[in-house]
Scaffold this active site. Sequence first.
Site, PDB file in Angstrom:
ATOM      1  NE  ARG A 287      -1.931   1.807   3.670  1.00 17.97           N
ATOM      2  CZ  ARG A 287      -1.911   1.539   4.692  1.00 17.97           C
ATOM      3  NH1 ARG A 287      -2.767   0.682   5.502  1.00 17.97           N
ATOM      4  NH2 ARG A 287      -1.196   2.147   5.599  1.00 17.97           N
TER       5      ARG A 287
ATOM      6  CG  HIS B 287      -6.567   2.261   6.573  1.00 20.67           C
ATOM      7  ND1 HIS B 287      -6.525   0.611   6.280  1.00 20.67           N
ATOM      8  CD2 HIS B 287      -7.794   2.399   6.892  1.00 20.67           C
ATOM      9  CE1 HIS B 287      -7.882   0.526   6.474  1.00 20.67           C
ATOM     10  NE2 HIS B 287      -8.317   1.170   6.939  1.00 20.67           N
TER      11      HIS B 287
ATOM     12  CE1 TYR C 203       0.914   2.366   8.651  1.00 21.25           C
ATOM     13  CE2 TYR C 203      -0.301   4.201   9.640  1.00 21.25           C
ATOM     14  CZ  TYR C 203      -0.076   3.506   8.783  1.00 21.25           C
ATOM     15  OH  TYR C 203      -1.331   3.266   7.851  1.00 21.25           O
TER      16      TYR C 203
END
Length: 347
Positions: A239, A243, A252
Amino acid sequence: MHRVIGERDIEATPFSEATARELFVDMIRARAFDDRALALQRRGWMSGYPPFRGAEASQVAAAHAMRDDDWLFPTYRSNAMQIARGVPMSDILLFRRGFAEFTSDHDVPVFPQAVPIATQIPHAAGAGMAMNYEPADNAVVCYFGDGATSEGDFHEGLNFAGVFDAPVVFFCENNGWAISMPRERQTASESIAIKAEAYGFEGGQVDGNDPLAVREFVGSALERARKGEPVLVESLTYRQGPHTTADDPSVYEDRSQYPEWRTRDPLDRYEEYLLEQGAIDESFREETLEEAKAELTAAVERAEAEPEPSMDEVFDYVYAEPTPNLERQRAWLHDHAARHDIEGVDR
């Protein structure tokens, strides 16, 4: 059947140059859609959006492996699959603006997007079980992310499919993160694909950034499924973006933990491959992108021309026949709208 298929000469694949180009065209269409949708959200055109940049090869190729009568059970990040299957871009854009999901009169066999995590998995298993009572040999592809495998619905859906020989391909797109949770915190299993063994059927990994590999792998999985053998496919991709537009992956993300084949842009990688194979020329991508942009402009115009839905429609599609409780809620909304002069409520 745990394997990652690497890139090969087109002559060494079951596909023609024309098929290879078709995959590339839909990958460009999907990328253009994702870029435009993200830009639209950033200017307030829609409230939120889940980007899929980096997963174009995985999703488009899986969609191309399906037959016209196969059913897709999507989730909120599967827009590339839906576009490749033939769902109008305007329908997807309108859904993100709060309209009914399928505004146009298309006949693509695709269920509504499941936004709650993993709820579509038992639905897909049930649909596959129902297909066993029909003479046709169509199948189901159920798309979900790696985070969905931590939900109970994942176990229940795969367990039923295994017990009842449902013709379902469970297509897990492992992009490395379930929001901010890395895969190694999701499961201690060697892989997600290996989980299929617990349910009595096979699973396998595929290089999700290689569209020819995904097309071949999912195609063979669907043929097994039509014979009553469900399959769990783990498509390894990455990805590139957040998100959702409410997420900040820089907090993160550690890109260095993944190999280069997985984090490299699949569109650039595939374009270089097709150029090397002589399947496209230098201008092909730009020409296709211009066509995709024109398609998107028309889709946005179509979405903006759609009349605002009535708030009363919230009650119309919950049950075939409205329940007393729903009717009480409808009456309350009508009264509230009348007292506060709120527009958009049928009176």
